[in-house]
Every structure is written in C-alpha cells, then in structure tokens.
Design a protein around this motif. Structure first.
Motif, PDB file in Angstrom:
ATOM      1  N   SER A 327       0.832  -1.205   0.000  1.00  0.00           N
ATOM      2  CA  SER A 327       0.000   0.000   0.000  1.00  0.00           C
ATOM      3  C   SER A 327       0.860   1.246   0.000  1.00  0.00           C
ATOM      4  O   SER A 327       1.877   1.297   0.705  1.00  0.00           O
ATOM      5  N   LEU A 347      -8.164   2.432   4.430  1.00  0.00           N
ATOM      6  CA  LEU A 347      -7.319   1.495   3.671  1.00  0.00           C
ATOM      7  C   LEU A 347      -7.201   0.163   4.414  1.00  0.00           C
ATOM      8  O   LEU A 347      -7.264  -0.911   3.820  1.00  0.00           O
ATOM      9  N   ALA A 351      -8.017  -3.733   3.313  1.00  0.00           N
ATOM     10  CA  ALA A 351      -7.072  -4.864   3.442  1.00  0.00           C
ATOM     11  C   ALA A 351      -7.718  -5.979   4.266  1.00  0.00           C
ATOM     12  O   ALA A 351      -7.559  -7.165   3.978  1.00  0.00           O
ATOM     13  N   ILE A 359       0.827  -5.814   5.928  1.00  0.00           N
ATOM     14  CA  ILE A 359       0.855  -4.770   4.901  1.00  0.00           C
ATOM     15  C   ILE A 359       2.290  -4.320   4.677  1.00  0.00           C
ATOM     16  O   ILE A 359       3.038  -4.073   5.644  1.00  0.00           O
ATOM     17  N   LEU A 560      -2.834  -2.579  -3.145  1.00  0.00           N
ATOM     18  CA  LEU A 560      -4.185  -2.511  -2.563  1.00  0.00           C
ATOM     19  C   LEU A 560      -5.149  -1.730  -3.467  1.00  0.00           C
ATOM     20  O   LEU A 560      -6.219  -2.216  -3.817  1.00  0.00           O
ATOM     21  N   LYS A 561      -4.751  -0.515  -3.874  1.00  0.00           N
ATOM     22  CA  LYS A 561      -5.663   0.288  -4.690  1.00  0.00           C
ATOM     23  C   LYS A 561      -4.903   1.013  -5.797  1.00  0.00           C
ATOM     24  O   LYS A 561      -3.698   1.235  -5.689  1.00  0.00           O
ATOM     25  N   GLY A 581      -4.166  -1.770  -8.845  1.00  0.00           N
ATOM     26  CA  GLY A 581      -4.902  -1.979  -7.605  1.00  0.00           C
ATOM     27  C   GLY A 581      -5.817  -3.199  -7.687  1.00  0.00           C
ATOM     28  O   GLY A 581      -6.328  -3.534  -8.768  1.00  0.00           O
TER      29      GLY A 581
END
Ligand code: GCU
Length: 603
Positions: A327, A347, A351, A359, A560-561, A581
């Motif tokens: 991330s 966020l 997750a 992370i 993640l995104k 992402g």
C-alpha cells in the motif's frame, strides 16, 4: 533610511540574535508530550526561481522571504506579503489542494504565526512529522535548520528563537527531484510536495526522556518471560529517577540513569501466563507509563517476538503465513497524502476485507498515525526506506541521507509490535557499489535494532526455460528473502503454470510484489489487457504458481488500490494512475479481489 539599508538593518539584527540552533533528535512518542499543534492554514506562495533564498547573483541572500519583512514606511519596497497570500492546509500535500500545484515540483514558502509563553526550566522543540523533500526552517526570521527526505520526522530546539507572545515559523519547501536524492529522479508514485504531516511545538523540561525501548525478549525461561527496557535522556545527566509502570502487569519499577543519562538493558521478569502476546488475532496493547519529575509519558505497547527458523517465519514462536498487500500512503477516494488515523482506517478496512494480516508500507515510512492504527487493528507491517531503483551508490552524501532515513524510521517506530520487518531497498540493480551501500545499511539497521527482521525487495535475476533463479549477494544480510516478480504482466503472460523457482537460501521467502493492471468495470477476454478478467486470470495463475515455492512465508501483491503516478500516461485507462490496484481508487473491488481473498482464506 532607504529600503536596502532598512532590509540590511533588519537582517543584521536578525542574524545577531540567532545562536546556532542545533537539530535535536525527535523525541520518542512525541504525541504523548506537552504539545501545541501548529497544523491548520499556512500562508504560502510559489517561488519558481527561489528568489526568496538566492540574490540575482544566485548567492544565498540574508534578506530572503524567511525574514517576513513588512513595510514600515509607505516608500518601503517589500515585494512579498505572506499575510496577503492564499493558504494551504497543514498537514497536506500541495498537489491536491490547488489545481495549479497539481504537477508543481519546486519551491514553495509557507508561514504560520503562533503564540508562545516561555517558562523557566522549559525548552521549546519544533517537530515536523515529515516535509517533502527539502525543508529549510526559520523561526522569527532566524534559521533553525535544513532537512532532506520526505518521509521521516525531524526536530529543532528553538528555545532561543521563540519569544513571549507572537512568533512566526517559515518553511522553504522544495520537492524538486535530483539524481543524488533518496529517492532519486524517477519513482512510480506521485511526488506530493509540502508539509505532509503534523507540526508540533513540544514543551519539554531542560532534561527530558529522548528515547526509550520496551520489548519482549525471545528467551523463554521456565514460566517466566523477560521485558527488556532501556531509556535515554536528551543529555548525559546521572541519577535521574524514572519510574516505569505497566499497571495490568503489576509492574511499577524505579530506575536511575547512569552518567550517560541512560538506563541500559534492564530486564523485567513477567509470568508468561499473565502476559498476553500481541498478534493479528488479539492485538493486545498494554498501557505503559514513564514518570520523570513532573513529566508523565503514556504509551500503548504490544509484546511479541518475531524470528526465523530455516525457511519458517515465527511469530511468538509459531509459524505464520503473511497474507499481505502493498500500500502507498495515499488516501482512498481522494488520492492525496494520508496524514491521520482515519485516512489509514479506510485502507486498513479494505485490506481486512481481503483477508490480510500484513501490509507492506511502500516504498517509504508511512505516518505514525497509520502505523499505530494498523497496530491497534492487528496488522503486521513491513516498513521501508525509499532506496528505490538506481540511486547514486557511490555518492557518500546519498549514503548519509539513506542511513539517516533508516535510523529515523527505526527510531520513531522501534516500540511498535506491528512492525516486524525493516526493508532497506526496492528493486536495486546489482553492482559492487550497490552491494557495499546496502551492506552498510544492513549493518546499521542491525546495530539500531536486533529484535526485528531485515529484508529488501529484490528482483528475479535469471529466468530461462521457465526456471526462475534468485541470486543476490544481499541475501547474506537479510533474514527474509523477498523479491518482486511480474510473471503474467511484464513478462511471460499465461506462463505462470509452467514456472519453477530456484532460491538457494535457507530463509523464509516473501513475494514482495506481483500483479497486473486492470480498469475497474472494463470487461473482456482474459487475454485482453486492462480488463478485470485479465487481472483475475493473472492472480489465479500466480497464486497457484507461488504455492509451489518452497519456504513461501508470505506475499504482498502490488497493490491494494490504484494510485497516482506520473509514469502512467495511457489515456482512458491510466490517466496518471497505476492501475494495478485490487481495488480501484474508489474502493471498487476488481475480480482479482475474490481470487486473492479465496487464496488467503486457504492459507
Ligand atoms: C515495481 C515497483 C513499484 C511499481 C510497480 C509497477 O516493481 O516496485 O513501485 O509501481 O513495479 O510497475 O507497477
């Protein structure tokens, strides 16, 4: 008196008043100190040619914008006025606060007024959570100091610069990229400029607790466990009494500092059955208090151990698989720099829905609020310094900068149970100079903290006939072998099922990046790039391929995104976003989400 003489008089007066102010170590757990928040609206203006710092001969000027000159007489010539200038919110990047600054890389001056009441026996520290990239800080027109590196805290003792009543702080911020910087000229994220994290005025006594360490020892002796405790004052003062209390563990113990102003390596026995260890399922944090004189520092600390045994990763002595994701420190929905627990919480919730317990904070230390929020929520963390791609390995200043960022990252977060891995670098090219540089960093990291694991994101070094090899001299320094691979995206599309791996190290393996891009809502054949089906298929094939890797202890897919990057210019698809992402920047789950979630449920 003509203007030039007037400004000279003003600057000269300012210069005389200034006693060289030294930078001081940012106090541990600064938010638990007596602080005044200097966040809010700061006046600013852009200084493309840095004329507020250099004269027309390009020599640094003493009459720069930092003196905040004001007209006194109608004929005075002062060609700037902070108080008449627009404002930017601090903490915050400038790129997403003003359209004209979206792509801006250069110098901006920012100013904020503040009140201060000096008190006998107290010192005033000016703390910045982070400023990207170079910050030159002035208080009441006098220089406090200069800092480079956009992701770690720095602090100045400004006791001799502040005065009773009205004061002002001015910061010259420059986020221009340079080859010898860390990171260097090119990187695949948005170069958010500005005062991106909190600014605090910290009120401390003459002698204060600068740093402390409290953690669980790996050794298990019978029914007892040991908590290791150390502490350092801001100066070598002996015989200072400090009381450490952990009420839930019925610990209340007095210590006395030695001649160096330290309490070194004290061992506090605890009955194992009474100690709840921190782990993702139960992220237990204990209230901890440090008392010295009238000062009380409160903290929340978790106790856990992390180690490796051969190819196994052990959390609290038990094997663990890191179900992770990478991330960036960029907000959901609004795509700006994160700077508070709420930003992190969104966020983290994404997750969590993925089934993650880990992370990778890419590629630089994230803000303290995010680290503490992740810890409260039970996420294990990988924290990294931006030694990214090809930096100036032979430049000693570049090395000093990288080492400083490493030390500052470790210093700020060494009491955070959530952080299990310090990462020194990402995707760095092999060379003797690189090996020497990273080897020195690894040695430094171990000397700063021998309780955590060290790693870095390496790259696959050779692949032929579907055999992928990892040969990297850096493996002698790391505890965990981590590498990025993009089979199915940057190479060998649809060949993942045929791939095998040669990783000749008896250490746990983490795949620190894999993945591919997709635009949410774009559908089509699985061989059509940018469709969700292409990414979904890539994840399915990669997960199956990775399952074959012996010693695989974790993965952190990229990413993640979708996040902003100046390197992603494909119109209609990327539009300055890296589209790898698993979620869109708006939190929409792409089809790959379900593949990864299912895979993690099976772990
Ligand atoms: C690299 C790099 C990332 C980058 C990613 C990508 O591996 O580490 O920072 O964003 O690949 O190409 O998308």
């Amino acid at each position: 008196m003509n203007t030039r003489l007037f400004l000279m008089a003003f600057a000269f007066a300012a210069a005389i008043g200034a006693k060289a102010q030294t930078e001081v170590t940012a106090p541990q757990n600064v938010y638990a100190r007596q602080t005044t928040l200097l966040n809010g609206e700061w006046n600013y203006f852009v200084d493309l040619q840095e004329q507020g710092y250099y004269d027309y001969r390009m020599n640094p000027t003493r009459w720069g914008y930092f003196i905040n000159a004001k007209m006194k007489n109608p004929s005075d010539l002062v060609e700037y006025d902070f108080d008449a200038s627009p404002t930017l919110h601090v903490p915050g990047d400038w790129n997403t606060q003003s359209e004209e600054l979206f792509l801006y890389e250069g110098t901006i001056w920012m100013k904020r007024d503040f009140d201060y009441e000096p008190r006998a026996g107290r010192r005033a520290l000016l703390y910045f959570g982070a400023v990207n990239y170079e910050a030159i800080v002035y208080v009441n027109g006098k220089k406090a100091g200069r800092h480079v590196g956009g992701f770690t805290p720095f602090c100045y003792d400004v006791t001799d610069l502040v005065k009773g009543g009205k004061n002002f702080v001015i910061v010259k911020i420059d986020n221009k990229r340079h080859k010898d910087n860390v990171p260097t000229l090119i990187f695949d994220w948005w170069n958010y400029g500005g005062i991106t994290r909190d600014v605090l005025l910290v009120d401390v006594p003459e002698t204060y607790v600068e740093d402390y360490w409290l953690g669980l020892d790996k050794e298990v002796t019978g029914k007892k466990r040991i908590l290791n405790f150390s502490l350092k004052l801001n100066k070598p003062v002996a015989d200072q009494e400090v009381t450490l209390s952990i009420p839930e563990l019925k610990i209340k113990q007095r210590f006395t500092t030695n001649a160096e102003g330290e309490i070194a390596n004290c061992q506090l026995p605890v009955v194992s059955s009474k100690l709840q260890l921190w782990c993702p399922e139960t992220p237990k944090l204990y209230d901890v208090e440090l008392e010295m004189g009238n000062e009380v520092i409160k903290d929340e600390i978790g106790f856990r151990t992390i180690e490796t045994r051969g190819k196994q990763l052990l959390l609290n002595g038990k094997p663990i698989f890191l179900k992770g994701v990478c991330s960036h420190e960029e907000t959901a929905y609004t795509s700006r720099r994160c700077n508070c627990a709420e930003d992190a919480d969104t966020l983290l919730s994404w997750a969590r829905s993925l089934g993650c317990n880990f992370i990778r904070l890419a590629h630089y230390p994230h803000n303290e609020h995010a680290v503490r929020e992740a810890e409260r929520q039970g996420f294990l963390l990988w924290s990294e310094i931006p030694v990214y791609w090809t930096i100036s390995w032979q430049n000693e200043e570049t090395y000093a900068n990288a080492e400083r960022q490493l030390k500052d990252m470790i210093r700020r977060d060494h009491n955070r149970a959530a952080i299990i891995i310090w990462s020194l670098a990402n995707e760095t090219p092999h060379s003797d100079a690189r090996d020497k540089f990273l080897g020195r960093l690894a040695t430094t990291a171990r000397s700063q903290d021998n309780t955590r694991l060290i790693s870095m994101a390496m790259e696959v070094t050779g692949a032929s006939n579907y055999v992928n090899r990892l040969q990297d001299n850096m493996n002698q320094y790391v505890d965990v072998v981590s590498f990025n691979q993009y089979i199915g995206w940057y190479r060998d599309v649809n060949d993942a099922p045929k791939m095998t791996w040669e990783i000749p190290y008896d250490k746990p393996v983490i795949i620190s990046e894999f993945g591919g891009g997709a635009k949410f809502g774009l559908h089509g054949d699985k061989n059509q790039r940018w469709t969700e089906e292409f990414q979904e298929n890539l994840y399915r094939e990669n997960c199956a391929m990775l399952d074959k890797i012996e010693g695989l202890s974790g993965t952190t897919p990229w990413i993640l995104k979708d996040f902003r990057s100046p390197r992603r210019v494909l119109t209609g698809i990327q539009d300055y976003y890296n589209m790898k992402g698993i979620y869109s920047d708006r939190g929409e789950k792409k089809k790959a989400f379900y593949v990864l979630k299912a895979w993690y449920e099976g772990k």
